[in-house]
Design an enzyme around this catalytic site. Structure first.
Site, PDB file in Angstrom:
ATOM      1  N   ARG A  73      -6.045  -8.918  -9.640  1.00 27.50           N
ATOM      2  CA  ARG A  73      -6.692 -10.232  -9.823  1.00 27.50           C
ATOM      3  C   ARG A  73      -8.165 -10.013 -10.132  1.00 27.50           C
ATOM      4  NH1 ARG A  73      -9.757  -9.852  -5.220  1.00 27.50           N
ATOM      5  NH2 ARG A  73      -8.712  -8.876  -3.466  1.00 27.50           N
TER       6      ARG A  73
ATOM      7  N   LYS B  37       0.829  -1.223   0.000  1.00 29.74           N
ATOM      8  CA  LYS B  37       0.000   0.000   0.000  1.00 29.74           C
ATOM      9  C   LYS B  37       0.854   1.259   0.000  1.00 29.74           C
ATOM     10  CE  LYS B  37      -3.915  -1.856   2.581  1.00 29.74           C
ATOM     11  NZ  LYS B  37      -4.782  -2.308   1.512  1.00 29.74           N
TER      12      LYS B  37
END
Ligand code: ADP
Length: 493
Positions: free
Chosen positions: A292, A116
């Site tokens: 994904r 992050k």
């Protein structure tokens, strides 16, 4: 095109991907652990390969075993699904090194977006708006200074985070030190990495994410947004598309920012850029990229009219994506409810046991992506997601009504589920108005209790199912006779 694909996952997503394979006339290999010997995804596949113990690190998280399974079965590609190893860059690299195709982005893209803090720095450089905040701080003094500069409330979150873990909202300075310690502890336990970042907490923000899709030839487009603000403990439970909040202008801006973000890491295949949207001034900020297929991909499939799982496979095989941005529009409205075996009146504690009854709803515009059937066992080893219930209708109002009817028709006995809780959330007037920030569930449903009649219905359902279960246990030569009262007592606890 591939000849045989191994699906390195379980449950509903394994079945979803196998369906796409079958439609493309590609053979499928399921992998399974001890707990999953008789599970639906194993039965649905053309062949199945045993991995090992039920613990994920001995099975679905074991890279060597999965690569060996692909080699042994002659699979020429691996689809990772979501969760497990789907965002693990080392897995993607290992698959490539074994001369098997990884159905997903490059390991470099996964790595770049995996953290992050690092991805935030990357996005700032690429000109994508990020939440005001700081990365790379160490001492509490630095955090204190940063929080003051940002302005309370602030959020501390794990750089390596996921699944809402290692995250704390801090409303004032007196809470900061404790929040940092707690978030660090949780981050270390869950990810083995205690680095934290600090940013502005957008109170009453909306979680809105953009689906992106690209091929290996440099074409990349977005497929609009999903509104995922209905969350419990920072985890989504209801998703929909379109968002009831966005104007066409903001939608375009978010779409363009998402494409810019994905292009900055040379992205191909399916991905999602998550944004936090502030409705008070219509600003939005990059939160993270999921490299994904998402749990909630079906709502995009329905509204944009595309089979994302099939296209993932075709792109991985090297095909060109034949569509442009202008080929797509949002049509109608789709809503997804995640049906979990969990107890919303008891801290969302997973509920395990045998499914004594499992009847899925049917009808026009109703899609159920499920990984379970009557008689199956929900174990404590894996996420207790039973199914995703998705509805599609011409507009939001009709979709909500359709979902309420479909939830009524979804019958599950033997474990506690969140179906009635979902019904309560969907019936709330705020939901009808689309006034649902990420803290709305917490504020309105924290003391939600099931209606009394649920216990009565569980008793009658258990008794009605006694014949089925007795029959089944005789067949299985089980020594323990089924005791419905035990289930009921468990439920009461
Ligand atoms: P994770 O990877 O753990 O899911 P995310 O960064 O995607 O973490 O955030 C999960 C959820 O936490 C978001 O959907 C949102 O509800 C909330 N959240 C994260 N960052 C912020 C923020 N800066 N302000 C408000 N809410 C936030």
């Amino acid at each position: 095109m591939f000849n045989k694909i191994l699906i390195a996952n379980r449950g509903e997503i394994a079945i979803r991907i196998m369906r796409a394979c079958k439609e493309l006339v590609i053979k499928t290999v399921a992998v399974y652990s001890d707990a999953d010997k008789n599970s639906q995804h194993v039965q649905f596949a053309d062949e199945a390969f045993y991995l090992g113990d039920s613990a994920p690190k001995e099975s679905y998280l074991n890279i060597d075993k999965l690569i060996n399974a692909a080699i042994q079965t002659g699979a020429d590609a691996i689809h990772p699904g979501y969760g497990f190893l789907s965002e693990n860059a080392s897995f993607a690299s290992a698959v490539d090194s074994a001369h098997v195709t990884f159905i997903g982005p490059s390991s470099d893209s996964i790595r770049a977006m995996g953290d992050k803090a690092e991805s935030k720095v990357l996005m700032k450089k690429a000109g994508v708006p990020t939440v005001p905040g700081f990365e790379g701080l160490e001492s509490e003094k630095d955090f204190e200074k940063a929080a003051k500069e940002i302005g309370y409330p602030v959020l501390v979150k794990a750089a390596a985070g996921g699944g809402g873990k290692g995250m704390r909202v801090v409303n004032e300075e007196s809470e900061l030190s404790e929040a940092i310690q707690a978030a660090k502890r949780e981050a270390l336990n869950s990810f083995g990495d205690e680095r934290l970042l600090i940013e502005k907490y957008i109170a009453d923000g909306h979680h809105i994410e953009i689906q992106v899709f690209g091929d290996k030839h440099g074409n990349l487009i977005h497929l609009f947004e999903r509104e995922c603000s209905v969350q419990r403990r920072h985890q989504k439970i209801i998703e929909e598309s379109p968002s009831p909040l966005l104007t066409p202008e903001i939608r375009n801006q978010m779409g363009e920012a998402a494409v810019k973000a994905a292009k900055a890491v040379n992205y191909f295949n399916a991905g999602t850029i998550e944004f936090i949207f502030n409705p008070s001034d219509s600003t939005f900020y990059f939160l993270e990229m999921n490299t994904r297929l998402q749990v909630e991909h079906p709502v995009t499939e329905l509204v944009a009219g595309i089979d994302l799982a099939q296209w993932q496979i075709r792109i991985a095989a090297g095909e060109k994506f034949p569509f442009n941005q202008s080929d797509f529009m949002q049509r109608g409205h789709a809503i997804e409810c995640r049906i979990y075996a969990e107890d919303p009146s008891n801290g969302f504690l997973p509920s395990i046991g045998k499914l004594l009854q499992f009847i899925e709803p049917h009808g026009p515009g109703i899609r159920v992506d499920s990984g379970f059937a009557k008689g199956d066992e929900v174990t404590h080893f894996y996420d207790p997601l039973l199914a995703k219930l998705i509805v599609y209708a011409e507009n939001r109002e009709t979709a909500i009504q359709k979902m309420q009817n479909a939830l009524k028709d979804f019958i599950v006995h033997g474990v506690v589920t969140n179906i009635d809780y979902m019904q309560a959330v969907l019936s709330h007037e705020d939901f009808a108005k689309g006034k649902i920030s990420t803290r709305w569930v917490e504020r309105n449903f924290s003391d939600w209790q099931p209606a009394k009649t649920e216990i009565e219905s569980l008793i009658s359902a258990s008794l009605a199912d006694l014949i089925f279960v007795n029959q089944k246990s005789k067949n299985e030569n089980e020594t323990d006779p089924f005791n419905p009262w035990k289930k009921i007592n468990n439920f009461r606890n």
